[in-house]
Design a protein around this motif. Structure first.
Motif, mmCIF file in Angstrom:
data_model
loop_
_atom_site.group_PDB
_atom_site.id
_atom_site.type_symbol
_atom_site.label_atom_id
_atom_site.label_comp_id
_atom_site.label_asym_id
_atom_site.label_seq_id
_atom_site.Cartn_x
_atom_site.Cartn_y
_atom_site.Cartn_z
ATOM 1 N N LEU A 1 0.872 -1.171 0.000
ATOM 2 C CA LEU A 1 0.000 0.000 0.000
ATOM 3 C C LEU A 1 0.909 1.221 0.000
ATOM 4 C CD1 LEU A 1 -2.838 -0.714 2.599
ATOM 5 C CD2 LEU A 1 -3.101 -0.416 0.148
ATOM 6 N N GLU B 1 -7.801 -3.257 3.924
ATOM 7 C CA GLU B 1 -7.166 -4.289 3.087
ATOM 8 C C GLU B 1 -6.848 -5.550 3.885
ATOM 9 O OE1 GLU B 1 -6.800 -4.387 -0.237
ATOM 10 O OE2 GLU B 1 -7.974 -2.541 -0.218
ATOM 11 N N LYS C 1 -10.094 -7.386 4.368
ATOM 12 C CA LYS C 1 -10.506 -7.973 3.086
ATOM 13 C C LYS C 1 -9.833 -9.332 2.895
ATOM 14 C CE LYS C 1 -10.754 -5.167 -0.371
ATOM 15 N NZ LYS C 1 -10.365 -4.264 -1.472
#
Length: 181
Positions: free
Chosen positions: A9, A115, A118
């Motif tokens: 990221l 994230e 997820k």
């Protein structure tokens, strides 16, 4: 160190790691630095008084994982432990579990938790065979409430006076996500 998942990221390398006592130093540092904020939402924040108590918690979690009661991961940013995410209250018979999470204020706002969740949810649905994931969040914790909304969870209930915390009863939202497959 066992890396469960790894992703990028921005300029950060995020690793989701199985919990190990070697992470206690970093995790305790985060709890100590963010205690005033964490204790608003997390009852355990005031009970974590040392690196040793954090290491004992990590050992406890390892045992709970072996017993299939919880599945917890440490979140590391550039190889520094900065938070945790977990599945708890795993109900294999009814194929659902609840999610919990926390993250250092130093790395919030970059999508790390969204994230990480997820990837945990994908594992829960595809590898564990779960049908539904639940998240309970204090109604006043706006940043934490934003995460299930971003991930497509549906608000299913509001529980009034769900827990007694800081001398008062607190309301909680419960969000649910059903495996689309």
């Amino acid at each position: 160190m066992f890396v469960f998942k790894e992703f990028q990221l921005d300029e950060m390398t995020i690793k989701l790691l199985l919990p190990e006592t070697s992470q206690a130093r970093d995790l305790y540092r985060v709890v100590k630095e963010d205690r005033d904020t964490l204790k608003l939402w997390m009852p355990w924040a005031n009970e974590t008084h040392s690196q040793r108590s954090e290491a004992e918690f990590l050992k406890y979690i390892q045992g709970r994982m072996v017993d299939d009661k919880v599945f917890m991961l440490t979140i590391a940013v550039n190889d520094v432990a900065v938070g945790m995410v977990d599945l708890h209250n795993i109900d294999r018979a009814n194929r659902h579990a609840e999610v919990g999470y926390w993250l250092s204020s130093q790395v919030q706002g970059h999508g790390i938790m969204t994230e990480s969740l997820k990837r945990l949810i994908e594992y829960a649905f595809h590898e564990m065979g779960l049908h539904k994931i639940l998240i309970q969040v204090d109604t006043e914790n706006d940043p934490s409430n934003a995460i299930p909304k971003r991930l497509g969870f549906k608000l299913e209930a509001t529980f009034q006076d769900q827990i007694y915390f800081h001398g008062q009863y607190r309301d909680f939202f419960e969000y649910g996500l059903i495996n689309p497959e």
